[in-house]
Design an enzyme around this catalytic site. Structure first.
Site, short mmCIF file in Angstrom:
data_model
loop_
_atom_site.label_atom_id
_atom_site.label_comp_id
_atom_site.label_asym_id
_atom_site.label_seq_id
_atom_site.Cartn_x
_atom_site.Cartn_y
_atom_site.Cartn_z
N SER A 135 70.76 -86.40 -5.90
CA SER A 135 71.09 -85.05 -5.48
C SER A 135 71.02 -84.14 -6.71
CB SER A 135 72.48 -85.06 -4.83
OG SER A 135 72.82 -83.81 -4.31
N HIS B 161 68.30 -84.77 -2.22
CA HIS B 161 68.82 -83.60 -1.51
C HIS B 161 68.05 -82.39 -1.98
CE1 HIS B 161 73.02 -85.64 -0.97
NE2 HIS B 161 72.09 -86.17 -0.20
N ASP C 175 77.28 -89.02 -1.18
CA ASP C 175 76.26 -89.54 -0.26
C ASP C 175 75.59 -90.74 -0.93
OD1 ASP C 175 74.61 -89.73 1.96
OD2 ASP C 175 73.17 -88.24 1.26
#
Ligand SMILES: C[S@@+](CC[C@H](N)C(=O)[O-])C[C@H]1O[C@@H](n2cnc3c(N)ncnc32)[C@H](O)[C@@H]1O
Lengths: 202, 276
Positions: free
Chosen positions: A23, A50, A143
């Site tokens: 991310s 992401h 995540d």
């Protein structure tokens, strides 16, 4: 059999599969690690990064222009081939099927993200269990940690970026804290590790 | 969770049971997604295993519908992928104009955002009054919401940018009015829309369509079921009619590629050839 695709092998042509997630701060680490891989790298790699809204293929094009391996932004049901890097398209979750194809979905966001790393990791654990090699990089949220644990439980190999070397340590730290990481390595070490895991064994 | 092999077999049995008892066929859905939804259902309901669900399903219809609900991913957006609507304006509408009347089918319309989006485009292009629009889904709850046409205000405001990128010619806020925190779509947008239940896995073709939208539905099907659905669309379309799929659904990878020409590859708009 009906579709053109099924004239290709109807079973995965790879022995192991690499799944990676990142991310915030992941952009750079991805290029660093993946550009270390040689053209004859023998495993397929699936990538969830992401994306910022309006990314519009930016990350994909960036990777494609910096690494040696072919980079693909796949369509649904595409066959997964060794030595190719598949990048999750913006606004789709990416999953793997047991028959060695990619499945996309537009299910709700998970951990505020679509694509979500957990979705990819969990489907990989489910479909390929111990044949999975998972790598979790930099990020400011958790995540990927839950999915990584599933991969570890299924007997796969799990590697977290050393939080001390990550631009945003929260993500790899969450995986380490939950006991999901077999190995904790720097970006450079991850590159070398993958080269070794993915070189053709004679 | 137990070993994947045992679980794969249990899931086969679960889907078979649903089919035998209730006629809903999920056996040919994309497996990874279905398994994910079942895991989600297990964790939300606290059921310990797939085997337990199977026992419940046999005689509990309400429970079964609750589960089936998990298999319908009614996630959608107004003007999702603006480039698609722009391509419709530029490349499809000019041909729709040449027909005295046009019939449009939204297959898998979910809660209807896509239907209203296209209705707006047709209105702005001046052909709305010549259109009959069929909006179908197998999820009746989603269909009811589509028919109501009431959405979260915040979501509609977010869609304003999409509307503009889609080539919107007016002001998006003209198409809805505020009621409390909700936005109600202008009722003229559904004047020409017929909402009805239709299952792509078991129901038959619709006649003489000029344009079919089926976006982000085929990704939930395996190849066999995709083949069935694409067969329905091909049978339903007039020669020269248009098919619009999701941006990651490529007709090129199916048996139907020879029956269509590509109108816009990025927007996944195809045109049925006059001669097969
Ligand atoms: C992700 S939504 C797509 C909505 C919209 N077309 C879009 O792209 O934004 C998928 C829809 O397909 C519907 N669907 C799934 N299986 C179906 C079937 N067998 N027959 C009809 N609709 C189905 C689901 O109920 C859901 O509403």
């Amino acid at each position: 059999m009906r579709t053109k695709e099924t004239t290709e092998p109807s079973w995965p042509v790879f022995h192991e599969i690499v799944v990676m997630g990142g991310s915030a701060g992941g952009f750079k680490v991805f290029s660093a690690i993946l550009s270390a891989l040689p053209l004859d790298f023998s495993l397929p790699i699936l990538v969830v990064q992401h994306l910022i809204p309006g990314d519009d293929g930016l990350f994909y094009r960036h990777l494609a222009s910096t690494i040696r391996l072919p980079v693909i932004e796949p369509c649904d049901k595409q066959w997964i081939k060794h030595g190719h890097v598949y990048v999750a398209p913006a606004n789709y979750h990416i999953l793997v099927e047991q028959n060695g194809t990619i499945a996309l979905s537009v299910d709700d966001k998970i951990n505020w993200s679509r694509p979500s790393i957990d979705v990819l990791f969990e489907s990989a654990a489910q479909a390929f269990g111990e044949q999975v090699i998972a790598v979790l990089l930099s990020g400011a949220n958790a995540d990927g940690a839950a999915g990584m644990l599933k991969i570890k439980e299924a007997g796969g190999l799990t590697i977290a970026l050393d939080p001390a070397t990550a631009e945003y340590p929260v993500m790899p730290q969450a995986a380490i804290d939950s006991g999901a990481a077999d190995e904790v390595l720097s970006a450079e070490e991850i590159g070398l590790r993958l080269v070794k895991l993915g070189s053709y064994k004679i | 969770m137990k070993n994947p092999e045992g679980e794969h077999a249990e899931i086969d049995l679960l889907l078979e049971t649903i089919y035998q008892r209730y006629g809903y066929d999920f056996r040919s859905y994309a497996r990874a997604s279905i398994e994910r939804r079942i895991r989600l259902f297990l964790s939300n309901t606290g059921y310990p295993s797939v085997a337990e669900i199977i026992l419940r399903i046999v005689d509990d219809q309400e429970f079964t519908f609750h589960l089936i609900h998990y298999f319908s991913i009614a996630v959608t957006e107004m003007f999702r992928d603006p480039l698609v609507y722009r391509a419709v304006r530029e490349k499809v509408v000019p041909l729709l104009r040449t027909w005295p009347h046009c019939k449009i089918w939204h297959a898998g319309c979910a809660t209807g955002e896509e239907v209203y989006s296209l209705a707006i485009v047709l209105k702005e292009e001046g052909i709305y009054n010549r259109a009959t629009i069929y909006a179908t889904d197998f999820n009746n709850e989603a269909l009811d919401r589509a028919c109501e046409g009431i959405y979260e205000m915040g979501k509609l405001q977010e869609a304003t940018r999409n509307y503009q990128q889609a080539g919107g010619k007016g002001s998006f806020s003209e198409y809805y009015y505020a009621r409390y925190k909700a936005a109600v779509m202008d009722s003229s947008l559904k004047e020409r829309v017929v909402f009805s239940s239709h299952n792509l896995a078991s129901d038959s073709a619709f006649g003489e369509m000029h344009l079919i939208f089926c976006r982000n539905v085929l990704i939930y099907f395996n190849r066999d079921l995709q083949h069935r659905a694409l067969g329905l669309f091909t049978d339903s379309l007039v020669h020269g009619g248009f098919l619009c799929l999701g941006t990651k659904e490529d007709l090129h990878f199916t048996d139907f590629r020879d029956q269509y020409e590509v109108v816009d590859n990025k927007a996944r708009i195809y045109k049925k050839k006059n001669w097969p």
